[in-house]
Design an enzyme around this catalytic site. Sequence first.
Site, short mmCIF file in Angstrom:
data_model
loop_
_atom_site.label_atom_id
_atom_site.label_comp_id
_atom_site.label_asym_id
_atom_site.label_seq_id
_atom_site.Cartn_x
_atom_site.Cartn_y
_atom_site.Cartn_z
N ARG A 177 -3.52 6.55 1.14
CA ARG A 177 -4.06 7.74 1.80
C ARG A 177 -3.13 8.46 2.76
NH1 ARG A 177 -9.16 4.60 3.76
NH2 ARG A 177 -7.51 3.05 3.64
N ARG B 152 0.82 -1.23 0.00
CA ARG B 152 0.00 0.00 0.00
C ARG B 152 0.85 1.26 0.00
NH1 ARG B 152 -5.55 -0.69 2.08
NH2 ARG B 152 -6.06 -2.76 1.35
N TYR C 183 -14.58 -12.15 0.79
CA TYR C 183 -15.35 -10.93 0.48
C TYR C 183 -16.58 -11.26 -0.36
CZ TYR C 183 -11.55 -8.04 2.26
OH TYR C 183 -10.63 -7.44 3.07
N ASP D 200 -6.85 -2.92 -6.91
CA ASP D 200 -7.35 -3.55 -5.69
C ASP D 200 -7.60 -5.02 -5.96
OD1 ASP D 200 -8.30 -2.58 -2.89
OD2 ASP D 200 -9.66 -4.17 -3.49
O1 CP3 Z 1 0.13 -1.75 -2.39
C1 CP3 Z 1 -0.24 -0.85 -3.17
O2 CP3 Z 1 0.16 0.33 -3.08
C2 CP3 Z 1 -1.15 -1.23 -4.33
C3 CP3 Z 1 -2.53 -0.99 -4.15
C4 CP3 Z 1 -3.41 -1.90 -3.33
C5 CP3 Z 1 -4.66 -1.46 -2.83
N1 CP3 Z 1 -5.31 -2.52 -2.29
C6 CP3 Z 1 -5.17 -0.09 -2.94
C7 CP3 Z 1 -6.22 0.36 -2.00
C8 CP3 Z 1 -3.29 -3.26 -3.01
C9 CP3 Z 1 -2.14 -4.22 -3.26
C10 CP3 Z 1 -4.51 -3.64 -2.36
C11 CP3 Z 1 -4.78 -5.01 -1.92
C12 CP3 Z 1 -5.94 -5.27 -1.07
N2 CP3 Z 1 -7.19 -4.70 -1.15
C13 CP3 Z 1 -5.97 -6.26 -0.07
C14 CP3 Z 1 -4.85 -7.20 0.27
C15 CP3 Z 1 -3.77 -6.57 1.05
C16 CP3 Z 1 -4.16 -6.15 2.44
O3 CP3 Z 1 -4.06 -4.96 2.71
O4 CP3 Z 1 -4.53 -7.02 3.22
C17 CP3 Z 1 -7.25 -6.23 0.52
C18 CP3 Z 1 -7.74 -7.10 1.65
C19 CP3 Z 1 -8.01 -5.24 -0.20
C20 CP3 Z 1 -9.44 -4.91 0.00
C21 CP3 Z 1 -9.61 -3.51 0.39
N3 CP3 Z 1 -9.39 -2.42 -0.44
C22 CP3 Z 1 -10.01 -3.02 1.65
C23 CP3 Z 1 -10.34 -3.89 2.86
C24 CP3 Z 1 -10.06 -1.62 1.55
C25 CP3 Z 1 -10.57 -0.66 2.58
C26 CP3 Z 1 -9.74 -0.61 3.79
C27 CP3 Z 1 -8.53 0.28 3.60
O5 CP3 Z 1 -7.43 -0.12 3.99
O6 CP3 Z 1 -8.76 1.37 3.12
C28 CP3 Z 1 -9.62 -1.27 0.25
C29 CP3 Z 1 -9.46 0.09 -0.29
C30 CP3 Z 1 -8.13 0.46 -0.84
N4 CP3 Z 1 -7.37 -0.31 -1.67
C31 CP3 Z 1 -7.46 1.69 -0.64
C32 CP3 Z 1 -6.27 1.64 -1.37
C33 CP3 Z 1 -5.23 2.71 -1.50
C34 CP3 Z 1 -7.99 2.87 0.15
C35 CP3 Z 1 -9.17 3.41 -0.56
C36 CP3 Z 1 -9.29 4.89 -0.56
O7 CP3 Z 1 -8.45 5.61 -1.14
O8 CP3 Z 1 -10.31 5.33 -0.01
#
Ligand code: CP3
Length: 370
Positions: free
Chosen positions: A29, A25, A155, A75
């Site tokens: 944010r 990530r 999910y 994502d």
């Molecule tokens: O690593 C990176 O920079 C690449 C981008 C990336 C995102 N999600 C962007 C994202 C990657 C590799 C993911 C993977 C992801 N997404 C996982 C597996 C890794 C982990 O963190 O366990 C999971 C479980 C998700 C599902 C997901 N997406 C959730 C649960 C959420 C909301 C919770 C949170 O942390 O915000 C997201 C949203 C998300 N995916 C954001 C980002 C940058 C935030 C969204 C926003 O900008 O509002």
Amino acid sequence: MLLNDRFLKACLGEAVDQTPLWLMRQAGRYLPEYNATRARAGSFLGLAKNPAYATEVTLQPLDRYPLDAAILFSDILTIPDAMGLGLKFTTGEGPSFEHPLRTEEAIKKLSVADMDQLRYVFDAVSEIRKALIQNGEQRIPLIGFSGSPWTLACYMIDGSGSDDFRHAKTMMFSRPDLLDHILEINVQSVAMYLMEQVKAGAQALMIFDTWGGLLPDGWYQRMSLAAMQKVIELLPREHEGRKIPIIIFTKGGGLWLKDMAQIGADVIALDWTMSLSRARKQLLEIKKPLALQGNLDPLILFSGVKQIESATSALLQDLAKAPALKPGLHSLDGHIFNLGHGINQFTPPDSVSTLAQTVVSQSKALRVKQ
Ligand code: CP3
């Protein structure tokens, strides 16, 4: 030509001058510039579904920190979205699906994701690859990724994030045949999705099994690990003459390290519950000299400069004391520095600078010492 290939070399267990670093990530944010682009895009999905925006945010952390790999901005939930489950992101609540898989009828109707619906992801991969080129050379490699079949199923069945994924686990215990059916469709979808990312330019692949650690011993191997193995078996190991390293990450999976080492991955990513030296020794015991990725607790980044420096150094020193992966390598080779899970959205950006500087200076200094 790749200007900095430390990350790919470390994945394949080759010697490097310093420990490569990237962060799960890393585009997100905690960066004000990310929030600005997201505001322009209107929403997270607006960002992720637009290759120009996705490229812009992928590059943002690379301009701030000395990172050794870029990761596609997307994502894991794009796959179930493309299956028609209707992905929504509600601010403050995270992702949810309009049509979760709660009935046998819905499950029987599920089919493998249509790759045409995911074209925006593959377009983003090729656009990012182009944007990484500076003066005719590619700065650093690009990682593509997917969720694991089990984590996606969590999910898809529960319909949103959860502490325990009660619906998914209930289905597993009461109707494992239904879960097997979903997993089989996810295996095919994930393998095709990753293959398309490689064709578009991804140079390494990571499978995020965020919720594998929720499973009892035995069920983990049967449901999550076996499905990841099938995905890996379906993937090409080389593309255009270069090996494509595969990283697997089961959060909370440290106890299953020896099982994880058997499925054909090149790198095992760990969370903070397992020390790198202990993991290295266990892999050598079973003669599986795989690289390791991880595993600093992301919440260390909320402490002070001194604490971040000492926790980062301690992690490197611990591995430096372990046996080397292969004769002729330094103990620190075959390791990619990362956090044990994604960076928290409230992380002070300066903490990441402290971490990165420490990884560079300490991993060089420890290599000189021998
Ligand atoms: O690593 C990176 O920079 C690449 C981008 C990336 C995102 N999600 C962007 C994202 C990657 C590799 C993911 C993977 C992801 N997404 C996982 C597996 C890794 C982990 O963190 O366990 C999971 C479980 C998700 C599902 C997901 N997406 C959730 C649960 C959420 C909301 C919770 C949170 O942390 O915000 C997201 C949203 C998300 N995916 C954001 C980002 C940058 C935030 C969204 C926003 O900008 O509002």
